[in-house]
Motif scaffolding. Structure first.
Motif, short mmCIF file in Angstrom:
data_model
loop_
_atom_site.label_atom_id
_atom_site.label_comp_id
_atom_site.label_asym_id
_atom_site.label_seq_id
_atom_site.Cartn_x
_atom_site.Cartn_y
_atom_site.Cartn_z
N SER A 131 1.37 3.64 -3.24
CA SER A 131 1.07 5.74 -3.12
C SER A 131 1.66 6.14 -2.79
O SER A 131 1.41 7.30 -2.96
CB SER A 131 0.42 5.16 -0.95
OG SER A 131 0.48 6.55 -0.48
N LEU A 132 2.45 5.93 -2.40
CA LEU A 132 3.87 6.92 -2.90
C LEU A 132 4.95 6.84 -4.50
O LEU A 132 4.35 8.26 -4.48
CB LEU A 132 5.59 6.64 -2.62
CG LEU A 132 6.73 7.07 -2.10
CD1 LEU A 132 6.48 8.08 -1.42
CD2 LEU A 132 7.70 6.57 -1.79
N ILE B 212 2.47 6.89 -6.36
CA ILE B 212 1.00 7.89 -7.33
C ILE B 212 1.03 9.61 -6.90
O ILE B 212 0.45 10.21 -7.01
CB ILE B 212 -0.44 6.84 -6.95
CG1 ILE B 212 -0.58 5.56 -7.70
CG2 ILE B 212 -1.74 7.80 -6.93
CD1 ILE B 212 -2.43 4.61 -7.04
N ASP B 213 1.61 9.38 -5.55
CA ASP B 213 1.11 10.97 -5.47
C ASP B 213 1.67 11.89 -5.98
O ASP B 213 1.91 12.87 -5.96
CB ASP B 213 1.44 10.89 -3.23
CG ASP B 213 1.00 11.72 -3.54
OD1 ASP B 213 -0.16 12.45 -3.22
OD2 ASP B 213 1.56 13.14 -2.68
N LEU C 238 0.79 -1.37 0.25
CA LEU C 238 0.58 -0.19 -0.07
C LEU C 238 1.18 1.57 0.40
O LEU C 238 0.53 2.22 -1.22
CB LEU C 238 -1.00 0.36 1.59
CG LEU C 238 -1.42 1.33 1.86
CD1 LEU C 238 -2.74 1.07 0.96
CD2 LEU C 238 -2.37 0.90 2.95
N ALA C 239 1.93 1.59 0.88
CA ALA C 239 2.99 2.44 0.74
C ALA C 239 3.70 3.25 0.18
O ALA C 239 3.65 3.77 -0.98
CB ALA C 239 3.57 2.60 1.79
#
Lengths: 216, 216
Positions: B171-172, B174-175, B167-168
Protein backbone atom coordinates in the motif's frame (compact mmCIF):
# COMPACT_ATOMS: atom_id res chain seq x y z
CA UNK A 1 -20.39 0.36 0.77
CA UNK A 2 -22.06 3.48 -0.58
CA UNK A 3 -21.86 6.90 0.98
CA UNK A 4 -25.54 6.53 1.87
CA UNK A 5 -24.73 3.42 3.91
CA UNK A 6 -21.82 5.21 5.51
CA UNK A 7 -24.26 7.69 6.97
CA UNK A 8 -25.77 4.88 9.05
CA UNK A 9 -22.55 4.85 11.13
CA UNK A 10 -22.37 6.21 14.64
CA UNK A 11 -22.14 9.83 13.52
CA UNK A 12 -23.90 11.17 10.41
CA UNK A 13 -20.96 12.25 8.23
CA UNK A 14 -22.79 15.05 6.44
CA UNK A 15 -24.96 16.19 9.36
CA UNK A 16 -23.58 19.73 9.06
CA UNK A 17 -25.07 20.11 5.56
CA UNK A 18 -28.52 21.70 5.71
CA UNK A 19 -31.27 21.81 4.65
CA UNK A 20 -32.02 18.10 4.25
CA UNK A 21 -32.36 18.41 0.44
CA UNK A 22 -28.83 19.83 0.18
CA UNK A 23 -27.55 16.97 2.35
CA UNK A 24 -29.29 14.34 0.20
CA UNK A 25 -27.82 15.85 -2.96
CA UNK A 26 -24.36 15.82 -1.46
CA UNK A 27 -24.65 12.15 -0.45
CA UNK A 28 -25.85 11.34 -3.98
CA UNK A 29 -22.92 13.26 -5.49
CA UNK A 30 -20.39 11.35 -3.37
CA UNK A 31 -21.87 8.05 -4.57
CA UNK A 32 -21.95 9.11 -8.22
CA UNK A 33 -18.42 10.58 -8.23
CA UNK A 34 -17.03 7.48 -6.49
CA UNK A 35 -18.76 5.14 -8.92
CA UNK A 36 -18.25 6.83 -12.28
CA UNK A 37 -15.78 9.64 -11.62
CA UNK A 38 -16.42 13.39 -11.46
CA UNK A 39 -16.21 14.05 -15.20
CA UNK A 40 -18.62 11.25 -16.16
CA UNK A 41 -21.25 12.42 -13.66
CA UNK A 42 -23.86 15.00 -14.65
CA UNK A 43 -25.94 17.15 -12.32
CA UNK A 44 -28.93 15.29 -13.79
CA UNK A 45 -27.44 11.97 -12.51
CA UNK A 46 -26.98 13.48 -9.05
CA UNK A 47 -30.48 14.93 -8.88
CA UNK A 48 -31.93 11.60 -10.06
CA UNK A 49 -30.05 9.64 -7.38
CA UNK A 50 -31.40 12.05 -4.76
CA UNK A 51 -34.95 11.65 -6.13
CA UNK A 52 -35.05 15.31 -7.16
CA UNK A 53 -35.28 17.35 -10.34
CA UNK A 54 -32.23 19.09 -11.88
CA UNK A 55 -34.02 22.41 -11.20
CA UNK A 56 -34.23 21.54 -7.49
CA UNK A 57 -30.49 20.82 -7.47
CA UNK A 58 -29.66 24.31 -8.75
CA UNK A 59 -31.42 25.86 -5.76
CA UNK A 60 -28.67 24.39 -3.57
CA UNK A 61 -25.60 24.16 -5.82
CA UNK A 62 -24.81 26.41 -8.74
CA UNK A 63 -22.45 23.93 -10.42
CA UNK A 64 -21.19 20.38 -10.21
CA UNK A 65 -17.82 21.81 -9.16
CA UNK A 66 -19.49 23.50 -6.18
CA UNK A 67 -20.67 20.06 -5.02
CA UNK A 68 -17.18 18.59 -5.37
CA UNK A 69 -15.70 21.54 -3.51
CA UNK A 70 -18.18 21.15 -0.67
CA UNK A 71 -17.41 17.41 -0.39
CA UNK A 72 -13.67 17.97 -0.57
CA UNK A 73 -13.68 20.81 1.95
CA UNK A 74 -15.84 19.01 4.51
CA UNK A 75 -13.88 15.77 4.01
CA UNK A 76 -10.53 17.46 4.51
CA UNK A 77 -11.79 19.44 7.51
CA UNK A 78 -13.09 16.27 9.15
CA UNK A 79 -9.85 14.38 8.56
CA UNK A 80 -7.82 17.33 9.86
CA UNK A 81 -9.90 17.65 13.02
CA UNK A 82 -9.45 13.91 13.67
CA UNK A 83 -5.67 14.41 13.50
CA UNK A 84 -5.67 17.60 15.56
CA UNK A 85 -7.74 16.05 18.36
CA UNK A 86 -5.05 13.40 18.87
CA UNK A 87 -2.10 15.73 18.39
CA UNK A 88 -3.35 18.14 21.05
CA UNK A 89 -3.73 15.54 23.80
CA UNK A 90 -1.47 15.40 26.83
CA UNK A 91 1.20 12.76 26.82
CA UNK A 92 4.17 11.27 25.07
CA UNK A 93 4.67 11.73 21.34
CA UNK A 94 4.46 7.94 20.81
CA UNK A 95 0.98 7.82 22.35
CA UNK A 96 -0.19 10.85 20.37
CA UNK A 97 1.23 9.56 17.08
CA UNK A 98 -0.33 6.13 17.64
CA UNK A 99 -3.66 7.80 18.47
CA UNK A 100 -3.49 10.04 15.40
CA UNK A 101 -2.78 7.06 13.11
CA UNK A 102 -5.56 4.97 14.68
CA UNK A 103 -8.14 7.76 14.20
CA UNK A 104 -6.98 8.84 10.75
CA UNK A 105 -6.97 5.23 9.48
CA UNK A 106 -10.39 4.59 11.00
CA UNK A 107 -11.73 7.68 9.24
CA UNK A 108 -10.34 6.59 5.85
CA UNK A 109 -11.68 3.03 6.30
CA UNK A 110 -15.15 3.94 7.53
CA UNK A 111 -15.55 6.80 5.05
CA UNK A 112 -13.68 5.17 2.18
CA UNK A 113 -16.17 6.19 -0.52
CA UNK A 114 -15.95 9.83 0.53
CA UNK A 115 -12.19 9.62 1.03
CA UNK A 116 -11.65 8.30 -2.49
CA UNK A 117 -13.54 11.22 -4.00
CA UNK A 118 -11.68 13.64 -1.75
CA UNK A 119 -8.26 12.18 -2.56
CA UNK A 120 -8.61 11.34 -6.27
CA UNK A 121 -10.64 14.21 -7.72
CA UNK A 122 -8.46 17.11 -6.57
CA UNK A 123 -7.50 17.97 -10.15
CA UNK A 124 -11.15 18.57 -11.04
CA UNK A 125 -11.42 21.50 -8.61
CA UNK A 126 -11.20 25.06 -9.90
CA UNK A 127 -7.97 26.86 -9.13
CA UNK A 128 -9.25 28.90 -6.20
CA UNK A 129 -10.91 25.90 -4.56
CA UNK A 130 -7.87 23.72 -5.15
CA UNK A 131 -5.65 26.29 -3.44
CA UNK A 132 -7.98 26.23 -0.43
CA UNK A 133 -7.88 22.41 -0.22
CA UNK A 134 -4.09 22.30 -0.64
CA UNK A 135 -3.85 24.62 2.38
CA UNK A 136 -5.96 22.16 4.44
CA UNK A 137 -3.68 19.31 3.32
CA UNK A 138 -0.62 21.30 4.39
CA UNK A 139 -2.17 21.69 7.84
CA UNK A 140 -2.66 17.89 8.14
CA UNK A 141 0.94 17.44 7.12
CA UNK A 142 2.06 20.00 9.71
CA UNK A 143 0.19 18.21 12.52
CA UNK A 144 1.93 14.89 11.88
CA UNK A 145 5.28 16.58 11.31
CA UNK A 146 4.93 18.39 14.64
CA UNK A 147 4.23 15.19 16.63
CA UNK A 148 7.19 13.43 14.98
CA UNK A 149 9.41 16.47 15.57
CA UNK A 150 8.44 16.59 19.26
CA UNK A 151 9.22 12.88 19.58
CA UNK A 152 12.67 13.46 18.06
CA UNK A 153 13.31 16.47 20.32
CA UNK A 154 12.31 14.50 23.44
CA UNK A 155 14.53 11.55 22.48
CA UNK A 156 11.52 9.25 21.98
CA UNK A 157 11.95 8.84 18.23
CA UNK A 158 14.89 8.35 15.88
CA UNK A 159 13.96 9.84 12.48
CA UNK A 160 16.65 10.76 9.94
CA UNK A 161 14.16 12.44 7.55
CA UNK A 162 11.18 14.04 9.33
CA UNK A 163 9.43 15.50 6.23
CA UNK A 164 9.87 12.24 4.28
CA UNK A 165 8.63 10.11 7.16
CA UNK A 166 5.63 12.43 7.64
CA UNK A 167 4.78 12.02 3.96
CA UNK A 168 5.04 8.22 4.26
CA UNK A 169 2.88 8.05 7.40
CA UNK A 170 0.08 10.12 5.83
CA UNK A 171 0.34 8.21 2.56
CA UNK A 172 0.02 4.86 4.33
CA UNK A 173 -3.12 6.07 6.15
CA UNK A 174 -4.73 7.71 3.09
CA UNK A 175 -4.26 4.66 0.86
CA UNK A 176 -6.55 2.71 3.22
CA UNK A 177 -9.39 4.42 1.32
CA UNK A 178 -8.27 2.68 -1.90
CA UNK A 179 -8.08 -0.91 -0.69
CA UNK A 180 -10.39 -1.04 2.33
CA UNK A 181 -13.33 -3.37 1.86
CA UNK A 182 -16.12 -3.36 4.42
CA UNK A 183 -16.64 -7.07 3.69
CA UNK A 184 -12.92 -7.82 4.13
CA UNK A 185 -11.31 -9.63 7.03
CA UNK A 186 -10.13 -6.58 9.00
CA UNK A 187 -12.26 -3.97 10.75
CA UNK A 188 -11.34 -0.25 10.66
CA UNK A 189 -10.20 -0.56 14.30
CA UNK A 190 -7.98 -3.53 13.53
CA UNK A 191 -6.31 -1.75 10.61
CA UNK A 192 -5.84 1.33 12.82
CA UNK A 193 -4.15 -0.77 15.51
CA UNK A 194 -1.91 -2.59 13.02
CA UNK A 195 -0.86 0.69 11.40
CA UNK A 196 -0.23 2.47 14.71
CA UNK A 197 2.29 -0.27 15.55
CA UNK A 198 3.94 -0.08 12.13
CA UNK A 199 4.20 3.70 12.26
CA UNK A 200 5.86 3.60 15.70
CA UNK A 201 8.44 1.30 14.15
CA UNK A 202 8.88 3.71 11.23
CA UNK A 203 9.79 6.52 13.64
CA UNK A 204 12.06 4.27 15.70
CA UNK A 205 9.97 4.71 18.88
CA UNK A 206 12.07 3.67 21.85
CA UNK A 207 9.29 2.10 23.91
CA UNK A 208 5.96 0.48 23.06
CA UNK A 209 2.98 2.85 23.19
CA UNK A 210 0.29 2.56 25.81
CA UNK A 211 -2.70 0.40 24.95
CA UNK A 212 -5.45 2.34 23.16
CA UNK A 213 -7.83 1.81 26.11
CA UNK A 214 -5.32 3.27 28.56
CA UNK A 215 -4.59 6.23 26.31
CA UNK A 216 -8.18 7.39 26.31
CA UNK B 1 3.73 14.24 -16.50
CA UNK B 2 1.69 12.55 -19.22
CA UNK B 3 2.02 8.93 -20.31
CA UNK B 4 3.48 10.20 -23.56
CA UNK B 5 6.25 11.96 -21.62
CA UNK B 6 6.79 8.83 -19.56
CA UNK B 7 7.73 7.00 -22.75
CA UNK B 8 10.76 9.24 -23.09
CA UNK B 9 12.31 7.48 -20.06
CA UNK B 10 15.15 5.00 -20.32
CA UNK B 11 12.88 2.11 -21.39
CA UNK B 12 9.78 2.56 -23.57
CA UNK B 13 6.95 1.44 -21.25
CA UNK B 14 4.65 0.16 -23.97
CA UNK B 15 7.29 -1.14 -26.36
CA UNK B 16 5.69 -4.59 -26.33
CA UNK B 17 2.50 -3.22 -27.89
CA UNK B 18 2.59 -3.55 -31.67
CA UNK B 19 1.92 -2.37 -34.30
CA UNK B 20 2.85 1.26 -33.71
CA UNK B 21 -0.75 2.44 -34.20
CA UNK B 22 -1.94 0.13 -31.39
CA UNK B 23 0.83 1.48 -29.15
CA UNK B 24 -0.08 5.10 -29.90
CA UNK B 25 -3.73 4.41 -29.11
CA UNK B 26 -2.78 2.78 -25.83
CA UNK B 27 -0.61 5.74 -24.78
CA UNK B 28 -3.49 8.08 -25.69
CA UNK B 29 -5.93 5.98 -23.64
CA UNK B 30 -3.67 6.09 -20.56
CA UNK B 31 -3.52 9.88 -20.81
CA UNK B 32 -7.27 10.25 -21.31
CA UNK B 33 -8.24 7.84 -18.52
CA UNK B 34 -5.79 9.49 -16.10
CA UNK B 35 -7.07 12.97 -16.94
CA UNK B 36 -10.84 12.51 -17.13
CA UNK B 37 -11.49 9.00 -15.78
CA UNK B 38 -12.46 5.86 -17.69
CA UNK B 39 -16.20 6.55 -17.83
CA UNK B 40 -15.84 10.12 -19.10
CA UNK B 41 -13.52 9.07 -21.92
CA UNK B 42 -14.92 8.02 -25.30
CA UNK B 43 -13.17 5.96 -27.97
CA UNK B 44 -13.51 9.09 -30.13
CA UNK B 45 -11.44 11.06 -27.55
CA UNK B 46 -8.76 8.38 -27.58
CA UNK B 47 -8.60 8.17 -31.37
CA UNK B 48 -8.41 11.98 -31.55
CA UNK B 49 -5.53 12.16 -29.08
CA UNK B 50 -3.66 9.55 -31.15
CA UNK B 51 -4.34 11.53 -34.34
CA UNK B 52 -6.47 8.74 -35.74
CA UNK B 53 -10.08 8.12 -36.73
CA UNK B 54 -12.49 6.13 -34.53
CA UNK B 55 -12.69 3.57 -37.35
CA UNK B 56 -8.91 3.09 -37.20
CA UNK B 57 -9.17 2.51 -33.43
CA UNK B 58 -11.62 -0.38 -33.90
CA UNK B 59 -9.08 -2.21 -36.05
CA UNK B 60 -6.94 -2.60 -32.92
CA UNK B 61 -9.40 -2.58 -30.02
CA UNK B 62 -12.99 -3.78 -30.11
CA UNK B 63 -14.07 -1.78 -27.07
CA UNK B 64 -12.90 0.85 -24.63
CA UNK B 65 -12.86 -1.86 -21.96
CA UNK B 66 -10.37 -3.87 -24.06
CA UNK B 67 -8.00 -0.89 -23.95
CA UNK B 68 -8.35 -0.60 -20.17
CA UNK B 69 -7.78 -4.32 -19.79
CA UNK B 70 -4.64 -4.18 -21.93
CA UNK B 71 -3.29 -1.25 -19.89
CA UNK B 72 -4.14 -2.88 -16.59
CA UNK B 73 -2.70 -6.27 -17.55
CA UNK B 74 0.58 -4.88 -18.90
CA UNK B 75 0.89 -2.51 -15.94
CA UNK B 76 0.35 -5.25 -13.38
CA UNK B 77 2.69 -7.64 -15.22
CA UNK B 78 5.43 -5.01 -15.30
CA UNK B 79 5.04 -4.21 -11.60
CA UNK B 80 5.02 -7.92 -10.73
CA UNK B 81 8.17 -8.64 -12.75
CA UNK B 82 9.92 -5.75 -10.98
CA UNK B 83 9.07 -7.36 -7.63
CA UNK B 84 9.99 -10.89 -8.73
CA UNK B 85 13.38 -9.84 -10.07
CA UNK B 86 14.35 -8.59 -6.61
CA UNK B 87 12.72 -11.41 -4.69
CA UNK B 88 14.61 -14.07 -6.66
CA UNK B 89 18.08 -12.63 -6.06
CA UNK B 90 20.64 -14.32 -3.86
CA UNK B 91 21.12 -12.86 -0.42
CA UNK B 92 19.55 -11.90 2.86
CA UNK B 93 15.84 -11.13 3.11
CA UNK B 94 16.60 -7.56 4.24
CA UNK B 95 18.57 -6.86 1.06
CA UNK B 96 15.91 -8.43 -1.14
CA UNK B 97 13.05 -6.62 0.60
CA UNK B 98 14.89 -3.29 0.35
CA UNK B 99 15.59 -3.97 -3.34
CA UNK B 100 11.97 -4.90 -4.00
CA UNK B 101 10.70 -1.71 -2.33
CA UNK B 102 13.24 0.48 -4.17
CA UNK B 103 12.23 -0.97 -7.57
CA UNK B 104 8.49 -1.06 -6.93
CA UNK B 105 8.48 2.55 -5.66
CA UNK B 106 10.58 3.70 -8.61
CA UNK B 107 8.12 2.04 -10.99
CA UNK B 108 5.12 3.73 -9.35
CA UNK B 109 6.88 7.12 -9.33
CA UNK B 110 8.21 7.03 -12.90
CA UNK B 111 5.01 5.53 -14.32
CA UNK B 112 2.60 7.36 -12.04
CA UNK B 113 0.08 8.23 -14.77
CA UNK B 114 -0.15 4.59 -15.83
CA UNK B 115 -0.13 3.37 -12.24
CA UNK B 116 -3.08 5.61 -11.31
CA UNK B 117 -5.18 4.19 -14.13
CA UNK B 118 -4.12 0.66 -13.22
CA UNK B 119 -4.89 1.14 -9.52
CA UNK B 120 -8.03 3.30 -9.60
CA UNK B 121 -10.05 1.94 -12.55
CA UNK B 122 -10.20 -1.71 -11.53
CA UNK B 123 -13.97 -1.52 -10.98
CA UNK B 124 -14.49 -0.54 -14.63
CA UNK B 125 -13.14 -3.88 -15.88
CA UNK B 126 -15.53 -6.61 -16.94
CA UNK B 127 -15.85 -9.53 -14.53
CA UNK B 128 -13.58 -11.92 -16.42
CA UNK B 129 -10.85 -9.34 -16.87
CA UNK B 130 -11.11 -8.21 -13.28
CA UNK B 131 -10.65 -11.81 -12.08
CA UNK B 132 -7.49 -12.05 -14.19
CA UNK B 133 -6.08 -8.81 -12.74
CA UNK B 134 -6.95 -9.78 -9.18
CA UNK B 135 -4.91 -12.99 -9.72
CA UNK B 136 -1.89 -10.86 -10.78
CA UNK B 137 -2.32 -8.71 -7.67
CA UNK B 138 -2.39 -11.82 -5.49
CA UNK B 139 0.92 -12.87 -7.03
CA UNK B 140 2.51 -9.50 -6.14
CA UNK B 141 1.19 -9.91 -2.63
CA UNK B 142 2.62 -13.44 -2.45
CA UNK B 143 6.10 -12.24 -3.52
CA UNK B 144 6.33 -9.68 -0.72
CA UNK B 145 4.78 -12.05 1.81
CA UNK B 146 7.36 -14.69 0.90
CA UNK B 147 10.36 -12.37 1.40
CA UNK B 148 8.98 -11.21 4.76
CA UNK B 149 8.22 -14.82 5.76
CA UNK B 150 11.78 -15.88 4.88
CA UNK B 151 13.18 -13.03 6.93
CA UNK B 152 11.10 -14.10 9.93
CA UNK B 153 12.14 -17.75 9.49
CA UNK B 154 15.83 -16.81 9.32
CA UNK B 155 15.59 -14.60 12.41
CA UNK B 156 16.29 -11.43 10.41
CA UNK B 157 12.86 -9.86 10.89
CA UNK B 158 10.42 -9.57 13.77
CA UNK B 159 6.87 -9.38 12.34
CA UNK B 160 3.82 -10.16 14.48
CA UNK B 161 1.39 -9.99 11.51
CA UNK B 162 2.94 -11.04 8.19
CA UNK B 163 -0.20 -10.65 5.98
CA UNK B 164 -1.02 -7.25 7.53
CA UNK B 165 2.55 -6.00 7.17
CA UNK B 166 2.65 -7.22 3.54
CA UNK B 167 -0.54 -5.28 2.84
CA UNK B 168 0.93 -2.14 4.42
CA UNK B 169 4.24 -2.41 2.51
CA UNK B 170 2.48 -2.75 -0.86
CA UNK B 171 0.00 0.00 0.00
CA UNK B 172 2.80 2.41 0.93
CA UNK B 173 4.55 1.75 -2.41
CA UNK B 174 1.38 1.91 -4.55
CA UNK B 175 0.23 5.22 -3.06
CA UNK B 176 3.38 6.84 -4.48
CA UNK B 177 1.44 6.93 -7.78
CA UNK B 178 -1.15 9.23 -6.15
CA UNK B 179 1.12 11.89 -4.68
CA UNK B 180 4.31 11.68 -6.76
CA UNK B 181 5.03 14.84 -8.70
CA UNK B 182 7.81 14.84 -11.27
CA UNK B 183 8.39 18.53 -10.45
CA UNK B 184 8.55 17.82 -6.69
CA UNK B 185 11.62 17.86 -4.51
CA UNK B 186 12.31 14.11 -4.45
CA UNK B 187 13.38 11.89 -7.34
CA UNK B 188 11.96 8.36 -7.80
CA UNK B 189 15.30 6.97 -6.57
CA UNK B 190 15.25 9.12 -3.45
CA UNK B 191 11.70 8.05 -2.56
CA UNK B 192 12.70 4.42 -3.17
CA UNK B 193 15.68 4.76 -0.82
CA UNK B 194 13.62 6.50 1.90
CA UNK B 195 10.89 3.86 1.68
CA UNK B 196 13.32 0.92 1.70
CA UNK B 197 14.65 2.20 5.03
CA UNK B 198 11.15 2.72 6.47
CA UNK B 199 10.01 -0.74 5.37
CA UNK B 200 13.02 -2.41 7.00
CA UNK B 201 11.97 -0.68 10.21
CA UNK B 202 8.40 -1.90 9.74
CA UNK B 203 9.61 -5.52 9.62
CA UNK B 204 11.96 -5.01 12.58
CA UNK B 205 15.06 -5.83 10.52
CA UNK B 206 17.90 -6.64 12.91
CA UNK B 207 20.73 -5.09 10.90
CA UNK B 208 20.93 -2.29 8.36
CA UNK B 209 20.69 -3.45 4.74
CA UNK B 210 23.63 -3.21 2.39
CA UNK B 211 23.95 -0.02 0.38
CA UNK B 212 22.03 -0.19 -2.91
CA UNK B 213 25.31 0.09 -4.86
CA UNK B 214 26.80 -2.90 -3.03
CA UNK B 215 23.62 -4.96 -3.49
CA UNK B 216 23.77 -4.74 -7.27
Amino acid sequence: MSAAEETTGEDAPWGEVTPEAARRLLVAAVDAFAERGYHATTTRDIAGRAGMSPAALYIHYKTKEELLHRISKLGHERALSVLEAEADREGAAADRLAGAVRSFVRWHAERHTTARVVQYELDALGEEHRTEIVALRRRSDAVVRRIIGEGVRDGEFDVPDVPGTTLAVLSLCIDVARWFNARGSRTPDEVGELYAGLVLRMVGARRPPREPGAAR
